[in-house]
Scaffold this motif. Structure first.
Motif, PDB file in Angstrom:
ATOM      1  N   LYS A 190       6.407 -11.951   1.536  1.00  0.00           N
ATOM      2  CA  LYS A 190       5.249 -10.345   1.679  1.00  0.00           C
ATOM      3  C   LYS A 190       5.498  -9.946   2.666  1.00  0.00           C
ATOM      4  O   LYS A 190       5.723 -10.124   3.800  1.00  0.00           O
ATOM      5  CB  LYS A 190       3.909 -10.693   0.940  1.00  0.00           C
ATOM      6  CG  LYS A 190       3.786 -11.597  -0.518  1.00  0.00           C
ATOM      7  CD  LYS A 190       2.238 -11.960  -0.649  1.00  0.00           C
ATOM      8  CE  LYS A 190       1.751 -12.670  -1.993  1.00  0.00           C
ATOM      9  NZ  LYS A 190       0.354 -12.661  -2.208  1.00  0.00           N
ATOM     10  N   SER A 191       6.043  -8.059   2.319  1.00  0.00           N
ATOM     11  CA  SER A 191       5.933  -7.406   3.533  1.00  0.00           C
ATOM     12  C   SER A 191       5.217  -6.355   2.763  1.00  0.00           C
ATOM     13  O   SER A 191       5.372  -6.272   1.679  1.00  0.00           O
ATOM     14  CB  SER A 191       7.411  -7.659   3.744  1.00  0.00           C
ATOM     15  OG  SER A 191       8.467  -6.896   2.227  1.00  0.00           O
ATOM     16  N   ARG A 192       4.894  -5.470   3.775  1.00  0.00           N
ATOM     17  CA  ARG A 192       4.574  -4.337   3.427  1.00  0.00           C
ATOM     18  C   ARG A 192       5.532  -2.712   3.389  1.00  0.00           C
ATOM     19  O   ARG A 192       5.911  -3.221   4.597  1.00  0.00           O
ATOM     20  CB  ARG A 192       3.106  -3.405   4.062  1.00  0.00           C
ATOM     21  CG  ARG A 192       2.331  -2.612   3.525  1.00  0.00           C
ATOM     22  CD  ARG A 192       0.925  -1.926   4.016  1.00  0.00           C
ATOM     23  NE  ARG A 192       0.715  -1.797   5.230  1.00  0.00           N
ATOM     24  CZ  ARG A 192      -0.298  -2.421   6.259  1.00  0.00           C
ATOM     25  NH1 ARG A 192      -1.460  -2.598   5.143  1.00  0.00           N
ATOM     26  NH2 ARG A 192      -0.154  -2.167   7.284  1.00  0.00           N
ATOM     27  N   SER A 227      -4.096  -5.131  -3.062  1.00  0.00           N
ATOM     28  CA  SER A 227      -3.449  -3.410  -3.837  1.00  0.00           C
ATOM     29  C   SER A 227      -3.007  -2.671  -2.815  1.00  0.00           C
ATOM     30  O   SER A 227      -2.846  -2.613  -1.960  1.00  0.00           O
ATOM     31  CB  SER A 227      -4.679  -2.975  -3.880  1.00  0.00           C
ATOM     32  OG  SER A 227      -5.582  -4.135  -4.679  1.00  0.00           O
ATOM     33  N   PRO A 228      -2.313  -1.787  -3.277  1.00  0.00           N
ATOM     34  CA  PRO A 228      -1.767   0.062  -2.365  1.00  0.00           C
ATOM     35  C   PRO A 228      -2.914   0.523  -1.550  1.00  0.00           C
ATOM     36  O   PRO A 228      -3.607   0.481  -2.758  1.00  0.00           O
ATOM     37  CB  PRO A 228      -0.909   0.659  -3.542  1.00  0.00           C
ATOM     38  CG  PRO A 228      -1.627   0.063  -4.937  1.00  0.00           C
ATOM     39  CD  PRO A 228      -1.979  -1.150  -4.414  1.00  0.00           C
ATOM     40  N   LYS A 229      -2.374   1.359  -0.674  1.00  0.00           N
ATOM     41  CA  LYS A 229      -3.444   2.433   0.171  1.00  0.00           C
ATOM     42  C   LYS A 229      -2.730   3.831   0.244  1.00  0.00           C
ATOM     43  O   LYS A 229      -1.655   3.346  -0.107  1.00  0.00           O
ATOM     44  CB  LYS A 229      -4.038   1.632   1.699  1.00  0.00           C
ATOM     45  CG  LYS A 229      -4.484   0.081   1.145  1.00  0.00           C
ATOM     46  CD  LYS A 229      -5.665   0.303   0.628  1.00  0.00           C
ATOM     47  CE  LYS A 229      -6.822  -0.937   0.540  1.00  0.00           C
ATOM     48  NZ  LYS A 229      -8.059  -0.726   0.278  1.00  0.00           N
ATOM     49  N   VAL A 230      -3.654   4.067   0.661  1.00  0.00           N
ATOM     50  CA  VAL A 230      -3.073   6.071   0.774  1.00  0.00           C
ATOM     51  C   VAL A 230      -3.914   6.009   2.006  1.00  0.00           C
ATOM     52  O   VAL A 230      -5.708   5.968   2.599  1.00  0.00           O
ATOM     53  CB  VAL A 230      -3.147   6.707  -0.573  1.00  0.00           C
ATOM     54  CG1 VAL A 230      -2.959   7.675   0.435  1.00  0.00           C
ATOM     55  CG2 VAL A 230      -2.756   6.682  -1.323  1.00  0.00           C
ATOM     56  N   TRP A 231      -3.275   6.258   3.323  1.00  0.00           N
ATOM     57  CA  TRP A 231      -3.610   6.303   4.633  1.00  0.00           C
ATOM     58  C   TRP A 231      -3.606   7.909   4.924  1.00  0.00           C
ATOM     59  O   TRP A 231      -2.398   8.119   4.521  1.00  0.00           O
ATOM     60  CB  TRP A 231      -2.835   5.909   5.727  1.00  0.00           C
ATOM     61  CG  TRP A 231      -3.567   4.683   5.493  1.00  0.00           C
ATOM     62  CD1 TRP A 231      -4.592   3.776   4.577  1.00  0.00           C
ATOM     63  CD2 TRP A 231      -2.993   3.670   6.578  1.00  0.00           C
ATOM     64  NE1 TRP A 231      -4.557   2.830   4.836  1.00  0.00           N
ATOM     65  CE2 TRP A 231      -3.786   2.093   6.416  1.00  0.00           C
ATOM     66  CE3 TRP A 231      -1.837   3.432   7.773  1.00  0.00           C
ATOM     67  CZ2 TRP A 231      -3.529   1.352   6.638  1.00  0.00           C
ATOM     68  CZ3 TRP A 231      -1.884   1.897   8.128  1.00  0.00           C
ATOM     69  CH2 TRP A 231      -2.020   0.940   7.623  1.00  0.00           C
ATOM     70  N   HIS A 250      10.728  -9.363  -2.439  1.00  0.00           N
ATOM     71  CA  HIS A 250      11.597  -9.502  -2.407  1.00  0.00           C
ATOM     72  C   HIS A 250      11.892  -8.070  -1.896  1.00  0.00           C
ATOM     73  O   HIS A 250      12.219  -6.964  -1.824  1.00  0.00           O
ATOM     74  CB  HIS A 250      12.145  -8.726  -3.580  1.00  0.00           C
ATOM     75  CG  HIS A 250      11.659 -10.565  -5.034  1.00  0.00           C
ATOM     76  ND1 HIS A 250      10.430 -10.247  -5.618  1.00  0.00           N
ATOM     77  CD2 HIS A 250      12.932 -11.118  -5.769  1.00  0.00           C
ATOM     78  CE1 HIS A 250      10.794 -10.757  -6.527  1.00  0.00           C
ATOM     79  NE2 HIS A 250      11.830 -12.131  -6.327  1.00  0.00           N
ATOM     80  N   PRO A 251      11.332  -8.993   0.072  1.00  0.00           N
ATOM     81  CA  PRO A 251      12.115  -8.033   0.796  1.00  0.00           C
ATOM     82  C   PRO A 251      13.143  -6.963   0.604  1.00  0.00           C
ATOM     83  O   PRO A 251      14.012  -5.704   1.512  1.00  0.00           O
ATOM     84  CB  PRO A 251      12.136  -8.552   2.139  1.00  0.00           C
ATOM     85  CG  PRO A 251      11.830  -9.882   1.787  1.00  0.00           C
ATOM     86  CD  PRO A 251      11.304  -9.601   0.055  1.00  0.00           C
ATOM     87  N   GLN A 252      14.574  -8.218   0.286  1.00  0.00           N
ATOM     88  CA  GLN A 252      15.628  -7.578   0.062  1.00  0.00           C
ATOM     89  C   GLN A 252      16.275  -6.076  -0.717  1.00  0.00           C
ATOM     90  O   GLN A 252      17.301  -5.347  -0.354  1.00  0.00           O
ATOM     91  CB  GLN A 252      16.578  -8.762  -0.442  1.00  0.00           C
ATOM     92  CG  GLN A 252      16.880  -9.045  -1.740  1.00  0.00           C
ATOM     93  CD  GLN A 252      15.288 -10.251  -1.763  1.00  0.00           C
ATOM     94  OE1 GLN A 252      14.511 -10.314  -0.347  1.00  0.00           O
ATOM     95  NE2 GLN A 252      15.718 -11.300  -2.973  1.00  0.00           N
ATOM     96  N   ASP A 253      14.962  -6.187  -1.837  1.00  0.00           N
ATOM     97  CA  ASP A 253      15.446  -5.077  -2.277  1.00  0.00           C
ATOM     98  C   ASP A 253      14.116  -3.778  -1.594  1.00  0.00           C
ATOM     99  O   ASP A 253      14.029  -2.973  -3.199  1.00  0.00           O
ATOM    100  CB  ASP A 253      14.525  -5.442  -3.974  1.00  0.00           C
ATOM    101  CG  ASP A 253      15.296  -6.495  -4.870  1.00  0.00           C
ATOM    102  OD1 ASP A 253      16.922  -6.621  -4.690  1.00  0.00           O
ATOM    103  OD2 ASP A 253      14.858  -7.079  -5.456  1.00  0.00           O
ATOM    104  N   SER A 254      13.744  -3.894  -0.865  1.00  0.00           N
ATOM    105  CA  SER A 254      12.736  -2.513  -0.370  1.00  0.00           C
ATOM    106  C   SER A 254      13.721  -1.677  -0.462  1.00  0.00           C
ATOM    107  O   SER A 254      13.251  -0.400  -0.696  1.00  0.00           O
ATOM    108  CB  SER A 254      12.880  -2.947   1.177  1.00  0.00           C
ATOM    109  OG  SER A 254      13.854  -2.969   2.140  1.00  0.00           O
TER     110      SER A 254
END
Length: 499
Positions: A190-192, A227-231, A250-254
């Motif tokens: 998992k990555s953001r 959950s997604p966030k908005v800053w 799937h970080p390779q699809d970033s």
């Protein structure tokens, strides 16, 4: 004929003598060309056999026990090297070569050429480190020296990385030991992602938040938990700077995911009339009095031309028509076109919320439209969502008994029993008309109840009112006066969510 036979025999004897003539000695043993060729052939056979053994163990033993690809490749590679080394030693021993002599020879030779092969030795030791410690494994998605790609194989000297463009790059193993490596697949893939968005000054931050979160929940590659966030990052030179934060596995699809999100964001902001500004600069003018006199002269000239145009009677009817006001029909705005903030304010629990609280609330859930007659949740299914009716009405029925249970209207909620009690859905819920629901996933319900304690109290009371359902689930203890249904559910909420 006899002469040719004799010459051929002599030629073969000379060739045999050349092949068996000692070239050099190792200890008491000598090596000829034929002996060297025989050793080379046996060594090739040993390497092929070692590779076959490693591949067979990987396919027949390591794969069935469920090891990941990286671990399988590492173990198989170590087995291949061990089998190959043992095989070569056995061949040398059977050839009559004293291994102690080879050890001394290798030591002397190593001193001589060690300084010239420092990089090779470093890569060799680094390769062993990668195989045994496994900071990276085959199949991992990594970044090294601004190179993004997937590890395809790890050998003693180098590692092969396949980039996102399908290019295979051979990277020396020392790079993975001396440099900082980003391993996107290490333990948890998992990555953001951070998606910057700038909007014009004067835009409503709540509407921007709603738009960006709607986009994040539309993209299928985005994880729902976290959950997604908005800053709100700050006030830029020409824009209000926001950032959408989403999680992927799937970080390779970033890069494709970022592209898809940018397309969706542009479309969503246009739909909501939220302007993406161009860079702006302030322009200061000098000699403004001279400029004002110039514009006054231009206006006087235009007025004279306009009067002459009217006197000739040209387009006078069109001018009169343009002055007459047109009758405008009243515009009725459908609830489906309302902003989520306005819909939430119609609910009793949230009518006193400020815009800042509503913005946080929008992060916990999302709006979903259900047409008339659609089943929202099915009896006996697992429950992962909590629903608040923003508009419309739903019907609750028991398919097991075929009985009608209740009709829920705007401002009411359902789906809480499965989330709080961990039980399957006890009834089927179907829309009676086109309805808009506020959907909250299980992992976000805790934060919602923390923001709105009155909603937690009302959930407890509603569960108590559904007395029959609680009795069927065995939650009521009628013999204990101090353990009323209200207190039991309240305690259950406190245990689950710590509120």
């Amino acid at each position: 004929m006899n002469v040719l036979f004799v010459q051929g025999k002599q030629w073969f004897q000379n060739l045999s003598r050349v092949l068996t003539t000692p070239l050099f000695y190792i200890g008491d043993n000598h090596l000829s060309i034929s002996a060297i060729v025989r050793l080379i052939i046996l060594a090739i056979v040993v390497l092929i056999l070692a590779r076959s053994i490693g591949t067979g163990i990987k396919r027949l033993l390591l794969t069935p026990i469920g090891l990941d690809r990286g671990s399988r490749e590492a173990i198989a590679t170590v087995i291949i090297y061990i089998v190959a080394t043992l095989g070569i030693l056995i061949i040398l021993q059977r050839a009559g070569i004293d291994l102690r002599t080879i050890t001394v020879f290798a030591g002397v030779l190593g001193i001589g050429i060690g300084f010239g092969l420092q990089n090779l030795a470093s890569n060799f030791i680094s390769g062993l480190t990668l195989l045994f410690e496994q900071p990276i494994k085959v199949g991992d998605f990594i970044e090294v020296d601004n190179l993004l790609g997937t590890v395809e194989s790890i050998s003693i000297r180098s590692t092969i990385v396949r980039t996102l463009d399908g290019i295979f790059v051979i990277v020396p193993n020392i790079k993975f030991v001396e440099n900082n490596i980003i391993n996107w697949s290490y333990k948890d893939p998992k990555s953001r992602l951070h998606i910057p968005v700038g909007v014009a000054y004067g835009s409503d931050p709540v509407l921007v938040t709603e738009a960006l979160l709607d986009v994040a929940r539309t993209e299928r590659s985005i994880l729902k938990n976290p959950s997604p966030k908005v800053w709100f990052k700050g006030f830029g030179d020409s824009s209000l700077d926001f950032e959408l934060l989403v999680w992927i596995d799937h970080p390779q699809d970033s890069d494709p995911i970022k592209s898809s999100l940018n397309f969706l964001i542009e479309h969503e902001l246009n739909q909501r009339d939220i302007v993406i500004p161009f860079p702006q600069r302030d322009l200061w003018l000098k000699n403004t009095q001279d400029l004002s006199m110039l514009f006054q002269n231009i206006n006087i000239t235009n007025n004279i031309d306009s009067q002459m145009f009217d006197q000739n009677g040209i387009a006078s009817e069109q001018k009169q028509n343009s002055i007459q006001p047109h009758a405008q029909k009243p515009i009725t705005k459908s609830l489906s076109n309302w902003t989520l903030r306005d819909l939430l304010k119609r609910v009793t629990y949230f009518e006193s919320f400020t815009d800042l609280k509503l913005r946080k609330l929008i992060e916990y859930g999302y709006r979903q439209l259900f047409p008339k007659g659609q089943i929202i949740c099915q009896e006996n299914d697992a429950g992962y969502s909590f629903y608040i009716i923003l508009s419309g009405a739903v019907e609750v029925i028991s398919e097991k008994t075929g009985k009608y249970i209740a009709t829920l209207h705007e401002g009411e909620f359902f789906g809480e029993m499965s989330l709080l009690l961990g039980s399957p859905r006890t009834a089927t819920v179907k829309t009676l008309e086109d309805s808009i629901l506020f959907v909250i996933e299980q992992h976000d319900l805790q934060r919602l109840l923390e923001e709105s304690p009155s909603l937690a109290v009302d959930i407890s009371q509603k569960l108590c009112e559904r007395r029959q359902a609680l009795l069927e689930l065995g939650l009521l203890d009628l013999n204990s006066p101090d353990n009323s249904p209200f207190n039991r559910i309240r305690n259950r909420i406190q245990t689950l969510f710590g509120i």
